[in-house]
Each structure stands twice: as structure tokens, then as C-alpha cells.
Design a protein around this motif. Structure first.
Motif: not given
Length: 274
Positions: A154-182
Motif C-alpha cells: 500500500i503506497h501512493p500511485y504517482t509518476h515517481h519511481a516505485r521505490a521512492a513511493r514505497v519508501l515514502w509510505a514506509f516513512a508514513v507508517y513507521l512515523e505512526s508507531v515510532s513513539v511506542l518504545p518511548q
């Protein structure tokens, strides 16, 4: 009414709220959040400013940590793993931002990443003796691996390279749970010193602003973002879900933070169930 009178009035309101049943307090919190959303929608015309404010507040939160490390010479109570996760998602987002945006968001992400790396350096080397590793026990792969797997599918469908789109989605999902250890670390200690509490509260405010942006977007589009799910395009709903998840993760702590501030307490105390 002087400052003392205002403080007394706030304390009375806080005491009254504390005496309410849990369901009533939950309803009041939801009503307050709704009122805040309405106020933001009325006062802020360009809703993209919510993201700028969110990123700026996150940066300010990191500056609070830097001040703590410089003045108190201790990283006690801080989760190194949350800082590691923050550095990971900021690096991923910054890489994508250079190729996809390259604007004020890029600058803020770079400043926040540089500050986070400095915090990590201080915790790993200069102040290593004050870091309580046994309380910071959440495995990183618990949040990194699921975020990466979801991003692949699940990642955005834009004109950018697929790797960049997956990486962007990864950043969004990881940010949402990054505070859990704290948060997990704070659950174990129950007492949170002021600077760490200010930092986590800043994260809560930042996430609320990010969540507000998407909720208002859904409202302004008459729910069209949600209808995209039926068309098989689930990226935007997943972004909204990620923002809501992180907002709710931090909401409970923010309640006790505000409660502590209104009571004049410098150290935030968490009950056993948090």
C-alpha cells in the motif's frame, strides 16, 4: 482575574473532570477534539500549513531534548529506540522529499533529522552511562518490519519511481508507531521528568495537527477520499488511519500531561493502567 485566579479556576475544572466517570471523560475528550478541529478549520484557510506547523513542533520537541542533554547531562528516561526509529523514517522521508517536493518540508525534515542524530550521538556515546537500556526493551523489528511490509503493498500511485513511493509510505507508517518504545519506557517508570514530558507532548500536538489536516480534507471533499477505498486505491485512507493511530497513541499521555501542568506538577505521573 489575576494569574493566581486563573490557575485556581483551571485547577477546579481539572478536579471536576477527574471526578467524572471514564465514559464521560472520553466523551468530553472527543468533544474537545471536535471543537479544536472546527476552530482550526475556521482560523486556518490553507490547510497545508498544518503539516508545516506539525513538522516545526516536532523540531521544537527535539530542541527540548537537546537542551536537556546539554544542561542536565543525562538521558535518563529517554528511549534511544524511539530516536533510532525517528532517524530512520526522517531519512526515508528526506530522501523522497528531495526528489518529490524539495520545499519547506524538506528543510524542516533535514533540521529535525540533524538534531535527532545529535541526540542519538549523545545518548550512545557522551551520556551512555545515564541511559537505562533495560527499560528500553521494545525490539525495533516489531515496528520496522510490519511498516515495510505494508508499504510494499500500500503506497501512493504517482509518476515517481516505485521505490521512492514505497519508501515514502514506509516513512508514513513507521512515523505512526515510532513513539511506542518511548511510551513503553514511560509505562515502566511511571514518573516522567519535565523535559521528556515536554518532548512527548510536542509529538502529540504535532500528530494532532497532521491528523486534523486529513480529517478536514475528508470533510472538504465530502468524503471522496474514503470512497477511494472502493476503487481499490487505499493509500490515502491508510495515511489517515496512520495519523489517527498515532494521535490516539499519544492522546492518553497528553491528557495526563495537561492534568499535571494544571495541577502545578513538574513531574508527570502515570497511573498503573497507562
Amino acid at each position: 482575574m489575576g494569574r493566581t485566579g486563573v490557575a485556581a479556576a483551571l485547577y477546579k475544572v481539572s478536579a471536576w473532570v477527574r471526578r467524572r466517570p471514564t465514559k464521560v471523560k472520553a466523551f468530553m475528550a472527543a468533544a474537545f477534539g471536535l471543537c479544536a478541529l472546527v476552530a482550526l478549520k475556521i482560523m486556518v484557510k490553507d490547510h497545508s500549513h498544518f503539516f508545516i506547523a506539525s513538522e516545526a513542533i516536532h523540531f521544537v520537541g527535539i530542541l527540548v531534548l537537546i537542551y536537556k542533554l546539554n544542561t542536565l547531562k543525562t538521558c535518563s528516561g529517554l528511549s534511544l529506540k524511539t530516536q533510532d526509529l525517528t532517524a530512520i523514517f526522517l531519512t526515508a522521508r528526506l530522501f523522497c522529499s528531495f526528489s518529490m517536493e524539495n520545499d519547506i518540508h524538506t528543510f524542516l525534515d533535514f533540521a529535525t533529522l540533524a538534531s535527532t542524530l545529535w541526540v542519538i550521538y549523545m545518548m550512545r556515546f557522551k551520556l551512555k552511562s545515564t541511559y537505562i537500556a533495560e527499560l528500553d526493551s521494545t525490539p525495533l523489528y516489531y515496528v520496522v518490519v510490519p511498516s515495510a511490509i505494508i508499504a510494499i503493498f500500500i503506497h501512493p500511485y504517482t509518476h515517481h519511481a516505485r521505490a521512492a513511493r514505497v519508501l515514502w509510505a514506509f516513512a508514513v507508517y513507521l512515523e505512526s508507531v515510532s513513539v511506542l518504545p518511548q511510551l513503553r519506557m514511560m509505562q515502566k517508570t511511571k514518573m516522567i521528568e519535565p523535559f521528556t514530558a515536554h518532548y512527548v507532548f510536542a509529538l502529540g500536538v504535532a500528530r494532532f495537527l497532521g491528523c486534523a489536516h486529513w480529517i478536514i480534507q475528508v470533510y472538504d471533499s465530502a468524503g471522496k477520499y474514503l470512497f477511494l477505498v472502493g476503487a481499490g486505491y487505499v493509500w490515502l485512507p491508510m495515511v489517515i488511519l496512520a495519523e489517527i493511530v498515532q494521535t490516539f497513541i499519544l492522546a492518553d499521555f497528553c491528557y495526563y500531561y495537561v492534568k499535571g501542568v494544571m495541577s502545578g506538577q513538574l513531574i508527570v505521573s502515570l497511573p498503573s493502567h497507562v
